[in-house]
Motif scaffolding. Sequence first.
Motif, PDB file in Angstrom:
ATOM      1  N   LEU A  42       0.916  -1.159   0.026  1.00  0.00           N
ATOM      2  CA  LEU A  42       0.099  -0.017  -0.040  1.00  0.00           C
ATOM      3  C   LEU A  42       0.783   1.182  -0.117  1.00  0.00           C
ATOM      4  O   LEU A  42       1.949   1.232   0.897  1.00  0.00           O
ATOM      5  N   LEU A  43       0.610   2.157  -0.919  1.00  0.00           N
ATOM      6  CA  LEU A  43       1.382   3.588  -0.790  1.00  0.00           C
ATOM      7  C   LEU A  43       0.204   4.638  -0.436  1.00  0.00           C
ATOM      8  O   LEU A  43      -0.735   4.568  -0.872  1.00  0.00           O
ATOM      9  N   ALA A  71       3.053  -1.189   4.301  1.00  0.00           N
ATOM     10  CA  ALA A  71       2.754   0.262   3.825  1.00  0.00           C
ATOM     11  C   ALA A  71       3.916   1.136   3.574  1.00  0.00           C
ATOM     12  O   ALA A  71       5.036   1.131   4.312  1.00  0.00           O
ATOM     13  N   ASP A  72       4.021   1.758   2.692  1.00  0.00           N
ATOM     14  CA  ASP A  72       4.752   2.888   2.387  1.00  0.00           C
ATOM     15  C   ASP A  72       4.182   4.338   2.605  1.00  0.00           C
ATOM     16  O   ASP A  72       3.085   4.505   1.939  1.00  0.00           O
ATOM     17  N   ARG A  73       4.475   4.978   3.569  1.00  0.00           N
ATOM     18  CA  ARG A  73       3.792   6.168   3.968  1.00  0.00           C
ATOM     19  C   ARG A  73       4.873   7.358   3.189  1.00  0.00           C
ATOM     20  O   ARG A  73       5.516   8.036   4.286  1.00  0.00           O
ATOM     21  N   TYR A  93       3.771  -1.033  -6.050  1.00  0.00           N
ATOM     22  CA  TYR A  93       2.711  -1.261  -5.162  1.00  0.00           C
ATOM     23  C   TYR A  93       1.185  -1.839  -5.894  1.00  0.00           C
ATOM     24  O   TYR A  93       0.940  -1.902  -6.922  1.00  0.00           O
TER      25      TYR A  93
END
Lengths: 363, 285, 280
Positions: A42-43, A71-73, A93
């Motif tokens: 998830l981005l 997750a990539d925040r 992603y």
Amino acid sequence: MTFKLTRRGILKASAATAATLAMPSIVTAAGKNDFSGKEIRLLTWSDNTGLAILENIAKPFEEMTGAKVIADRTGSTSEMVAKLRASGGKAQYDVITLAGVGAVELAGDGLLAKPDLNMLPNLEKVDPRFRSGAEGHGIGYLLWTGGMVYNTKTFKEPPKSYAEMWDAAHAGRLFLPPATWTDALDTIFATGKMIGGDGTNSEAAFAKLAELRSSILTFGENPGQISELFRSDALDIGGVYAPAFFAKELANPAESNMGATYDLDEGFFADLMYTIVPKSKPGDDDVVHAFINYTLDDKVQGVMAEAVLNGPINQQAVMSEAAKASPFIIKPEQLSEKAVVHDKAFIADVREKWIATYQQTLS
Amino acid sequence: MSTEFLPRKQALLFAAPAFIAILPFLGACFYILRFSLSGEQGTIEGLSFQAYRDLMTPFFGRSVWLTLKLAFVATVIVMVLAVPLAFVLTSLRSSFFRRLLTISILLPLILNLLVQAYGWILLLGPSGVLNSSLKALGIIERPLFLLFNETGVLLGLVQTSLPLAVFPIVGAVRAISPEYLEAASSLGAGHWRTFKDVTVPLLRPGLVGAASIVFAFNASAFAIPLLLGGRRVQMMGLVIRDMISPLFNWSGAAAAGMILIVLTLFVLVASSWLVRLTTTAKETH
Amino acid sequence: MRVGLLPTEGGGTYRFAILFLATIGILISSLPVIVVTIMSFSASEYSSFPPTEFSFRWYLEVVQLFTNEDPSSAQSVVDSTLTSLLVAFLVMVISTLVCIPLAYALARSNRNLREGMELLFTLPLVFPLVMLGIAFLLIAESLQLELGIWRIAIPHIALVLPFVLRNCLSAMNGISVEIEEAAISLGASPPRAIWDVVVPLMKAGILAGLIFALIISFNEFTVTFFMYTIDVSTLPIWMYSRTVSSLDPATLALSVFIIVVDVFLVVLVDKLIAGRGNLF
């Protein structure tokens, strides 16, 4: 199905029928709820809205299904788009949440897959205006809403109009959104309405905005800075800006000096944010759809609305009493009256020119 | 001066590893150059000068002027501060204090700029320590606006580029042999006189090197004008960033980048040429 | 010592001016950090400067970040820190190793060549980082390279070259050819003369270069932002998601923590290279 059909209700009948027909199989498919061993990448945004997604969507989803959400925040919508564009077909992603403009841009590049609406049963509870966009590539997520942010020490009562910004008393204590944000386009629109037009009267609006030039302390490029400037009582008012950045501050006005309002004569602004799926995603279709469906769940939508002060699009969103009473969260019923939802085609048309003119008028 | 000690072939051999290291970067430079000549905004396609033509606006012209002006002023200030700092750093006897000083000069490179900007707001913001003290003392009535304008950007540029100047100068100062200074002082030259006639000429190559690195660094700055300029000081680095991400005009950004690079290189070459001219003029006298 | 540069006694206006300007320089460099450090010890979440009550609570939060890591996040802070350290180490070693011979060659060759090369190696500094970041990404993607950690290390090396080279060069300037010739006349081979005589004399500059490379790579954000992937990410990238959301005292505490790590690394490199607190 009980759709609250509002003025802009546009939903292809076929999609709706398809969704209904597909229902039973989905229930069984989703009923299994077992994706253990599967991963979803998830981005999302780096700010507090992204953090809230991790806490209120990703974690419960993992618990419920056994899938692992990585997750990539990082970044704002435009940064995400720049990066995805540059990496072309090779997407890292599975799912990305971002603002409307971004979805339209990426869809235009042909980088996005069209999610299967049949696999998203929660969509039927979503206000038809906000189900999908970017030509079917984006699934509605939450509403980004912008109004005015003000200093509770200066204003005993919330301001009623954007015209407050032109009050000489606030000279040097005013902020505006930076030119590159969609909120700047909203500001131009609001100014246009304030001087009696319909919002598209940009030339007159720019002439009016030019008067603010010397009163601006700063452009709100960084919400953290804005928050600090309010706390130290250096700002009075600013807009159009999203209260969503200041969930924590607005809950404690005594310390932060911050208030926000949507109740403005010229209305407030709502922009639909999307969940999108890159064409060449590494993950599994079922998990991805289950995840998107989960973002539209009644409870999730209610919890997220409360956490990040965004507007829920699920009309049956379950909100706490506090959230229902909160002036900072737009309730579905409020949307129909004063919300300005831009015509995407019109915005796409004027965007570049408006950004440039805004920049040159004000900085 | 020592020159041409090394045969050309050997010199090339010595330079080869560094060339390999910089090769990917040169590839990127070439790529940017090619992109700036693209006919499309988002991809490389066709050959056209459209991106450059589109930049010929008063807005961009002002941005170029502002960038060169701020970078130049910041460089002058940095040099005025860096030389004394280098002197102090090289004369400190206690290694503890030397380290402390070195680290405090390096700090601006270490701390996240967003957090540094926060520190400046607390100090110099409209309701920061400085303004509220001045107000309390009755010196000012309205707050001084030191941030979110050119002053704020200048301060940030000086702060972040100071370490880049100090260390090369320290190296150059160490290389001055004390005999020169002793000779000057035994001839009865005062401190200022020695500084002007002996120290500065000896330091000149180091000073020019430091100044050019600072100028180049400041001309391409973007985080500082973004955070301390309140978005109102449109330096080129910022304009380029806006083109890359919200406007997605990548060929335009590449073209603006090329213009920035050519201008900066021009300033660097011109300054080193000027320095050379003045030194040779003096030597022949 | 160098009495002429900063007189220990007397010196009148000269001494005063030097000390005054140096003090301003130190203040500009360190004031924000001092303020931020003080604020990170504030007891309350909202407080003005200076805070009225102090506590260690934000530092405890930072410790927790490192110990109770949330495994669902791609960018575990521990992993990012390790990646950052590894990248910084590679960048430091490689950039210094390539710059020492180059600096030597430039100092010993003719002036025109030297100026041209200096300019070439200043280029990475001139390029706007955002543009460079996107160019590197586009190239890496179009070549379909699987670079792993080098995705980040290769651009970093280019970025630090100007700093490393300048520092090595300024150290080379003071080393005259005679010293080398003397070594050779005493029977040393030219490479030995360089390694045993010249390089030790360059130590101060090399050290400064190493430290710059380390600090710049360890803290680089802009180019890394484009190059990182979900699997290879660095500490500044992780930190970014924190500072954007809010500048709470925990973020400040984390910043102070990063400063401490940097200072520790700098001192470590200094100790290792310079030996007994010789320099920096």
